[in-house]
Design an enzyme around this catalytic site. Sequence first.
Site, PDB file in Angstrom:
ATOM      1  CD  GLU A   1     -28.829 -79.964 -53.209  1.00 58.85           C
ATOM      2  OE1 GLU A   1     -29.873 -80.590 -53.480  1.00 58.85           O
ATOM      3  OE2 GLU A   1     -28.327 -79.925 -52.077  1.00 58.85           O
TER       4      GLU A   1
ATOM      5  CB  THR B   1     -21.176 -84.607 -44.160  1.00 64.18           C
ATOM      6  OG1 THR B   1     -22.312 -84.221 -44.940  1.00 64.18           O
ATOM      7  CG2 THR B   1     -20.127 -83.511 -44.239  1.00 64.18           C
ATOM      8  CB  THR B   2     -21.996 -85.182 -49.306  1.00 66.41           C
ATOM      9  OG1 THR B   2     -23.040 -86.031 -48.869  1.00 66.41           O
ATOM     10  CG2 THR B   2     -21.735 -85.396 -50.782  1.00 66.41           C
TER      11      THR B   2
ATOM     12  CG  ASP C   1     -29.845 -87.339 -43.881  1.00 70.93           C
ATOM     13  OD1 ASP C   1     -30.920 -87.798 -44.295  1.00 70.93           O
ATOM     14  OD2 ASP C   1     -28.906 -87.004 -44.633  1.00 70.93           O
ATOM     15  CG  HIS C   2     -27.519 -85.119 -39.129  1.00 72.36           C
ATOM     16  ND1 HIS C   2     -26.628 -86.177 -39.166  1.00 72.36           N
ATOM     17  CD2 HIS C   2     -27.235 -84.343 -40.194  1.00 72.36           C
ATOM     18  CE1 HIS C   2     -25.825 -86.012 -40.204  1.00 72.36           C
ATOM     19  NE2 HIS C   2     -26.169 -84.910 -40.849  1.00 72.36           N
TER      20      HIS C   2
ATOM     21  CG  HIS D   1     -22.846 -79.845 -47.781  1.00 74.81           C
ATOM     22  ND1 HIS D   1     -21.874 -79.609 -46.850  1.00 74.81           N
ATOM     23  CD2 HIS D   1     -23.085 -81.177 -47.754  1.00 74.81           C
ATOM     24  CE1 HIS D   1     -21.526 -80.763 -46.294  1.00 74.81           C
ATOM     25  NE2 HIS D   1     -22.247 -81.734 -46.815  1.00 74.81           N
ATOM     26  N   GLY D   2     -24.070 -77.162 -45.578  1.00 72.59           N
ATOM     27  CA  GLY D   2     -23.426 -76.235 -44.639  1.00 72.59           C
ATOM     28  C   GLY D   2     -24.124 -74.893 -44.502  1.00 72.59           C
TER      29      GLY D   2
ATOM     30  NE  ARG E   1     -23.002 -91.662 -45.714  1.00 76.93           N
ATOM     31  CZ  ARG E   1     -22.223 -90.687 -46.200  1.00 76.93           C
ATOM     32  NH1 ARG E   1     -22.617 -89.434 -46.177  1.00 76.93           N
ATOM     33  NH2 ARG E   1     -21.037 -90.967 -46.681  1.00 76.93           N
TER      34      ARG E   1
ATOM     35  CG  ASN F   1     -30.798 -83.876 -44.935  1.00 81.20           C
ATOM     36  OD1 ASN F   1     -30.915 -84.654 -44.000  1.00 81.20           O
ATOM     37  ND2 ASN F   1     -30.004 -84.099 -45.960  1.00 81.20           N
TER      38      ASN F   1
ATOM     39  CD  GLU G   1     -29.272 -85.279 -49.801  1.00 81.46           C
ATOM     40  OE1 GLU G   1     -29.521 -84.066 -49.759  1.00 81.46           O
ATOM     41  OE2 GLU G   1     -28.477 -85.839 -49.004  1.00 81.46           O
TER      42      GLU G   1
ATOM     43  NE  ARG H   1     -22.010 -92.529 -42.329  1.00 79.15           N
ATOM     44  CZ  ARG H   1     -20.977 -91.841 -42.817  1.00 79.15           C
ATOM     45  NH1 ARG H   1     -20.863 -90.551 -42.559  1.00 79.15           N
ATOM     46  NH2 ARG H   1     -20.053 -92.431 -43.533  1.00 79.15           N
ATOM     47  CG  HIS H   2     -27.802 -90.504 -41.541  1.00 76.37           C
ATOM     48  ND1 HIS H   2     -28.327 -90.697 -42.782  1.00 76.37           N
ATOM     49  CD2 HIS H   2     -26.696 -89.722 -41.704  1.00 76.37           C
ATOM     50  CE1 HIS H   2     -27.580 -90.059 -43.663  1.00 76.37           C
ATOM     51  NE2 HIS H   2     -26.562 -89.469 -43.049  1.00 76.37           N
TER      52      HIS H   2
ATOM     53  CG  HIS I   1     -27.415 -89.184 -48.085  1.00 80.57           C
ATOM     54  ND1 HIS I   1     -26.193 -88.546 -48.043  1.00 80.57           N
ATOM     55  CD2 HIS I   1     -27.227 -90.263 -48.878  1.00 80.57           C
ATOM     56  CE1 HIS I   1     -25.314 -89.206 -48.769  1.00 80.57           C
ATOM     57  NE2 HIS I   1     -25.912 -90.261 -49.286  1.00 80.57           N
TER      58      HIS I   1
ATOM     59  CG  HIS J   1     -25.107 -80.760 -39.130  1.00 75.20           C
ATOM     60  ND1 HIS J   1     -24.500 -79.715 -38.453  1.00 75.20           N
ATOM     61  CD2 HIS J   1     -24.794 -81.888 -38.446  1.00 75.20           C
ATOM     62  CE1 HIS J   1     -23.844 -80.202 -37.411  1.00 75.20           C
ATOM     63  NE2 HIS J   1     -23.999 -81.512 -37.389  1.00 75.20           N
TER      64      HIS J   1
HETATM   65  N1  PXP Z   1     -27.682 -81.328 -50.148  1.00 73.07           N
HETATM   66  C1  PXP Z   1     -26.987 -82.485 -50.306  1.00 73.07           C
HETATM   67  C2  PXP Z   1     -26.885 -83.054 -51.685  1.00 73.07           C
HETATM   68  C3  PXP Z   1     -26.404 -83.143 -49.207  1.00 73.07           C
HETATM   69  O1  PXP Z   1     -25.708 -84.277 -49.392  1.00 73.07           O
HETATM   70  C4  PXP Z   1     -26.586 -82.601 -47.920  1.00 73.07           C
HETATM   71  C5  PXP Z   1     -26.033 -83.316 -46.732  1.00 73.07           C
HETATM   72  O2  PXP Z   1     -26.632 -84.555 -46.614  1.00 73.07           O
HETATM   73  C6  PXP Z   1     -27.328 -81.405 -47.801  1.00 73.07           C
HETATM   74  C7  PXP Z   1     -27.846 -80.789 -48.930  1.00 73.07           C
HETATM   75  C8  PXP Z   1     -27.593 -80.776 -46.475  1.00 73.07           C
HETATM   76  O3  PXP Z   1     -26.383 -80.356 -45.913  1.00 73.07           O
HETATM   77  P1  PXP Z   1     -26.365 -79.873 -44.412  1.00 73.07           P
HETATM   78  O4  PXP Z   1     -26.753 -81.041 -43.575  1.00 73.07           O
HETATM   79  O5  PXP Z   1     -24.952 -79.449 -44.196  1.00 73.07           O
HETATM   80  O6  PXP Z   1     -27.348 -78.742 -44.291  1.00 73.07           O
END
Ligand code: PXP
Length: 253
Positions: free
Chosen positions: A156, A105-106, A14-15, A199-200, A50, A12, A75, A54-55, A48, A222
Site C-alpha cells: 500500500e 496518525t501513521t 477507526d475514527h 492516507h489523507g 493500535r 477505514n 492494519e 486508542r480507537h 487499525h 478520516h
Molecule cells: N492506509 C493506512 C495503511 C493507514 O494507516 C491509514 C490510516 O489509518 C489509512 C490508509 C487511511 O488514512 P486516512 O484516515 O487519512 O484516510
Amino acid sequence: MSASKHLRLGVNIDHVATIRNARGGDHPDPVKAAELAMSAGADGITAHLRGDRRHIRDDDMRRLKDEIPLPLNFEMAATAEMQMLAIEIRPHACCIVPENREEKTTEGGLDVAGQGNFIAPLVASLSDHGIRVSLFVDPDPRQIEAARRVGAPVIEIHTGAYHEACAATTNSRIKHELELVRKAAAFAASLGLEVHAGHGLTFHNVQPVAAIPELAELNIGHFLVGEAVFMGLAESVKEMKKLIADARTGGLY
Ligand code: PXP
C-alpha cells in the site's frame, strides 16, 4: 496500462471508534458504521488495532470479522501481540504499518529495506495462515523492491506526502508527489505486486490518484468519517465511490 474499471474502496472506520471512546461507552458503534459503509458500496472494511487501543479495540476486530461479510483489512504494527491477534481473528488481509506512540496518525511508510530480516518471518507466518499481507510503504523503489524480497504479495503506497502537498496548494509540489506515487505504482506492478494506496485522501484530491491504472484498492478513513458529520456516512461513501469511478473511466477532474 489502461485502468481496470473497478478500483476497490476500503472504508477505514477507526475514527467512529475515536468518537465512541471520547465518552467511554459503546456509541457510535464502528461495526454499525461498517454495515452502513457496506450498504453504501464499500468494497472492504479497514481498521487499525493500535498498540495503545486508542480507537479500535480487540473486540471490535472480532465483531467486524464475524458480522460484516466484506473483506476485513486489519492494519497492525509488526509486533508479536498483533501477530497473535491476527492469527486468531483471521482477517482477509493484514496491512503492516509503522507505529509510534506519540504520533497522531501513521506518519510514514515501513522501513522494509532496513528491517527486512524482522518483517520477512511475519509475512511468512501470516501468509501461512491464509492472510493476504500488505506492507505500507512510501513511494520509494528501494522499499518496494524490499517488500517483494520479503515475500509480500501486496503493497500500500503511503499518499500522506501527496495529501500534504495538496493542502499546501503549491502546484509543482502536488505534481511532484503525484508523480512519485504514479512511478511507484507502475514499478510495484512491474514486480508482480498488487498495489493499493491510502492516507489523507479526500473528495478534493482522490481523483488523480484513483486514475493511476495499476492501483487495485484505496483505503480511506478520516475524511469519510469527518464528512459523515455533515452529509451522513452512507452519502460520504457514495460520493467517494462516484468520484473514484469517474476518475477510473476517464471522467473530468
Ligand atoms: N492506509 C493506512 C495503511 C493507514 O494507516 C491509514 C490510516 O489509518 C489509512 C490508509 C487511511 O488514512 P486516512 O484516515 O487519512 O484516510
